[in-house]
Scaffold this motif. Structure first.
Motif, PDB file in Angstrom:
ATOM      1  N   VAL A 114       0.804  -1.218   0.083  1.00 35.18           N
ATOM      2  CA  VAL A 114       0.045   0.113  -0.204  1.00 35.18           C
ATOM      3  C   VAL A 114       0.927   1.331   0.042  1.00 35.18           C
ATOM      4  N   ILE A 115       0.717   2.182  -1.082  1.00 36.66           N
ATOM      5  CA  ILE A 115       1.116   3.482  -0.847  1.00 36.66           C
ATOM      6  C   ILE A 115       0.067   4.498  -0.461  1.00 36.66           C
ATOM      7  N   CYS A 116       0.474   5.086   0.619  1.00 32.05           N
ATOM      8  CA  CYS A 116      -0.338   6.070   1.063  1.00 32.05           C
ATOM      9  C   CYS A 116       0.039   7.587   0.761  1.00 32.05           C
ATOM     10  N   THR A 117      -0.572   8.226   0.250  1.00 33.14           N
ATOM     11  CA  THR A 117      -0.436   9.569  -0.126  1.00 33.14           C
ATOM     12  C   THR A 117      -1.640  10.522  -0.334  1.00 33.14           C
ATOM     13  N   ARG A 118      -1.416  11.824  -0.483  1.00 36.11           N
ATOM     14  CA  ARG A 118      -2.543  12.861  -0.393  1.00 36.11           C
ATOM     15  C   ARG A 118      -2.186  14.001  -1.458  1.00 36.11           C
ATOM     16  N   GLY A 157       4.648  21.807  -1.943  1.00 39.92           N
ATOM     17  CA  GLY A 157       4.973  23.196  -2.051  1.00 39.92           C
ATOM     18  C   GLY A 157       3.663  23.957  -2.594  1.00 39.92           C
ATOM     19  N   LEU A 158       3.034  23.624  -3.446  1.00 42.24           N
ATOM     20  CA  LEU A 158       1.714  24.039  -3.926  1.00 42.24           C
ATOM     21  C   LEU A 158       0.727  23.750  -2.982  1.00 42.24           C
ATOM     22  N   ARG A 159       0.663  22.871  -2.147  1.00 37.20           N
ATOM     23  CA  ARG A 159      -0.256  22.529  -1.241  1.00 37.20           C
ATOM     24  C   ARG A 159      -0.082  23.815  -0.165  1.00 37.20           C
ATOM     25  N   LEU A 198       0.987  26.826  -0.525  1.00 41.57           N
ATOM     26  CA  LEU A 198       0.400  28.057  -1.137  1.00 41.57           C
ATOM     27  C   LEU A 198      -1.007  28.020  -1.145  1.00 41.57           C
ATOM     28  N   LEU A 199      -1.739  26.900  -1.530  1.00 45.62           N
ATOM     29  CA  LEU A 199      -3.100  26.515  -1.730  1.00 45.62           C
ATOM     30  C   LEU A 199      -3.770  26.940  -0.262  1.00 45.62           C
ATOM     31  N   LEU A 200      -3.272  26.463   0.628  1.00 44.24           N
ATOM     32  CA  LEU A 200      -3.649  26.371   2.183  1.00 44.24           C
ATOM     33  C   LEU A 200      -3.618  27.570   2.879  1.00 44.24           C
ATOM     34  N   SER A 201      -2.477  28.585   2.403  1.00 46.23           N
ATOM     35  CA  SER A 201      -2.406  29.775   3.259  1.00 46.23           C
ATOM     36  C   SER A 201      -2.939  30.812   2.734  1.00 46.23           C
ATOM     37  N   ASP A 202      -3.117  31.884   3.631  1.00 44.75           N
ATOM     38  CA  ASP A 202      -3.783  33.305   3.370  1.00 44.75           C
ATOM     39  C   ASP A 202      -2.840  34.265   3.134  1.00 44.75           C
ATOM     40  N   ASP A 203      -1.363  33.909   3.006  1.00 45.88           N
ATOM     41  CA  ASP A 203      -0.126  34.862   2.920  1.00 45.88           C
ATOM     42  C   ASP A 203      -0.144  35.573   1.481  1.00 45.88           C
ATOM     43  N   HIS A 204      -1.006  34.986   0.582  1.00 46.69           N
ATOM     44  CA  HIS A 204      -0.748  35.595  -0.932  1.00 46.69           C
ATOM     45  C   HIS A 204      -1.985  36.222  -1.351  1.00 46.69           C
ATOM     46  N   GLY A 205      -2.716  36.766  -0.394  1.00 47.78           N
ATOM     47  CA  GLY A 205      -4.047  37.475  -0.829  1.00 47.78           C
ATOM     48  C   GLY A 205      -4.957  36.363  -1.528  1.00 47.78           C
ATOM     49  N   GLU A 206      -5.924  37.201  -2.229  1.00 49.42           N
ATOM     50  CA  GLU A 206      -7.140  36.265  -2.664  1.00 49.42           C
ATOM     51  C   GLU A 206      -6.590  35.636  -3.941  1.00 49.42           C
ATOM     52  N   VAL A 207      -6.760  34.317  -4.114  1.00 55.06           N
ATOM     53  CA  VAL A 207      -6.715  33.274  -5.085  1.00 55.06           C
ATOM     54  C   VAL A 207      -7.831  33.163  -5.939  1.00 55.06           C
ATOM     55  N   ALA A 208      -7.454  33.526  -7.113  1.00 54.48           N
ATOM     56  CA  ALA A 208      -8.736  33.490  -8.387  1.00 54.48           C
ATOM     57  C   ALA A 208      -9.086  32.042  -8.264  1.00 54.48           C
ATOM     58  N   PRO A 209     -10.448  31.714  -8.364  1.00 56.31           N
ATOM     59  CA  PRO A 209     -10.766  30.303  -8.483  1.00 56.31           C
ATOM     60  C   PRO A 209      -9.988  29.454  -9.687  1.00 56.31           C
ATOM     61  N   LEU A 210      -9.810  30.036 -10.990  1.00 54.11           N
ATOM     62  CA  LEU A 210      -9.131  29.433 -11.875  1.00 54.11           C
ATOM     63  C   LEU A 210      -7.682  29.138 -11.466  1.00 54.11           C
ATOM     64  N   SER A 211      -6.970  30.043 -11.013  1.00 55.54           N
ATOM     65  CA  SER A 211      -5.597  29.644 -10.179  1.00 55.54           C
ATOM     66  C   SER A 211      -5.687  28.621  -9.459  1.00 55.54           C
ATOM     67  N   GLU A 212      -6.479  28.461  -8.537  1.00 54.89           N
ATOM     68  CA  GLU A 212      -6.630  27.455  -7.690  1.00 54.89           C
ATOM     69  C   GLU A 212      -6.789  26.214  -8.308  1.00 54.89           C
ATOM     70  N   LEU A 213      -7.637  26.181  -9.208  1.00 53.65           N
ATOM     71  CA  LEU A 213      -7.881  24.857 -10.086  1.00 53.65           C
ATOM     72  C   LEU A 213      -6.539  24.548 -10.877  1.00 53.65           C
ATOM     73  N   LEU A 214      -5.930  25.454 -11.477  1.00 51.08           N
ATOM     74  CA  LEU A 214      -4.689  25.058 -12.180  1.00 51.08           C
ATOM     75  C   LEU A 214      -3.615  24.425 -11.216  1.00 51.08           C
ATOM     76  N   MET A 215      -3.637  25.214  -9.805  1.00 52.11           N
ATOM     77  CA  MET A 215      -2.528  24.756  -9.191  1.00 52.11           C
ATOM     78  C   MET A 215      -2.975  23.361  -8.538  1.00 52.11           C
ATOM     79  N   ASP A 242      -7.312  26.434   8.068  1.00 50.89           N
ATOM     80  CA  ASP A 242      -6.492  26.876   6.759  1.00 50.89           C
ATOM     81  C   ASP A 242      -7.684  27.534   6.119  1.00 50.89           C
ATOM     82  N   ARG A 243      -6.986  28.000   4.914  1.00 46.65           N
ATOM     83  CA  ARG A 243      -8.112  28.747   3.893  1.00 46.65           C
ATOM     84  C   ARG A 243      -9.174  28.371   3.363  1.00 46.65           C
ATOM     85  N   PHE A 244      -9.375  26.905   3.276  1.00 41.94           N
ATOM     86  CA  PHE A 244     -10.369  26.094   3.128  1.00 41.94           C
ATOM     87  C   PHE A 244     -11.284  26.252   4.127  1.00 41.94           C
ATOM     88  N   GLU A 245     -10.764  25.675   5.159  1.00 42.66           N
ATOM     89  CA  GLU A 245     -11.582  25.378   6.416  1.00 42.66           C
ATOM     90  C   GLU A 245     -12.311  26.907   6.990  1.00 42.66           C
TER      91      GLU A 245
END
Length: 213
Positions: A34-38, A48-50, A52-69, A153-156
């Motif tokens: 079993v390989i466990c991953t996330r 590294g992208l995670r 960025l995605l969970l942090s509020d340090d970079h201002g508002e993230v556009a929905p499309l930017s979020e999807l592409l990341m 985090d930013r999503f929660e």
């Protein structure tokens, strides 16, 4: 020989960490490697992208930017971890995958299914999880659980209505392919949730024509 690809989905506070640990034990009892991953994550680039995605340090993230990341992290994850493990015949157990993009970015952020589906095809080709386990519970209950864990985090920190849209999208996808999705009532006590997960694994292998163990 091709391995098995199993993913676990759900809103915040659904108990994915506990469920994943239990599923890993069940699968290892069947002598699976079993390989466990996330996601997002699983690789150096993905982690590294995670951040960025969970942090509020970079201002508002556009929905499309979020999807592409999300899909940039996923493409690397597939290349570096998931596809090699499946080729080796191993079982990949993943905390979230593309269903999360349909639910969070497609429904939650209002981007719709089309851009997510286009990126899914581009990134994954025909690869889809063999089994998707959806830990379902009312978003209000999930948010209360998440808040009890500490800093959010930013999503929660999203509003309840956001998670209602996410949950609805998850349930719609689960109903659309009942042979590939299993919905677990994650609002119950821990022991009852684990029992459902055990039954789910047994049923999955039974459908594959293998000994239930």
């Amino acid at each position: 020989m091709s391995g098995l690809f199993i993913t676990v989905e759900g809103v915040e506070g659904a108990g994915k960490s506990t469920a994943l640990a239990h599923l890993e034990r069940l699968l290892q009892q069947r002598e699976a490697v079993v390989i466990c991953t996330r996601e997002p994550g699983g690789t150096e680039l993905g982690e590294g992208l995670r951040e960025l995605l969970l942090s509020d340090d970079h201002g508002e993230v556009a929905p499309l930017s979020e999807l592409l990341m999300m899909f940039a992290a996923r493409a690397q994850h597939l290349h570096e971890v998931i596809e090699p493990a499946l080729t080796r015949g191993e079982t990949v157990l993943c905390d979230r995958f593309t269903d999360a993009s349909f639910a969070y970015q497609g429904a939650g952020r209002g981007l719709g299914e089309d851009p997510v589906a286009a990126l899914e095809t581009l990134t994954q080709g025909s690869l889809r999880p063999d089994l998707v386990i959806l830990l379902d519970l009312p978003p209000k209950q999930g948010i209360e659980r998440a808040r009890g864990r500490g800093d959010l985090d930013r999503f929660e920190r999203e509003e309840l209505e956001f998670f209602e849209r996410v949950r609805s999208a998850y349930l719609t996808r689960a109903r659309s392919e009942p042979d590939r999705y299993r919905t677990i009532d994650a609002s119950l006590e821990k022991s009852a949730v684990l029992d459902q997960l055990s039954d789910c694994v047994r049923d999955f292998y039974r459908m594959r024509g293998e000994d239930c163990g």
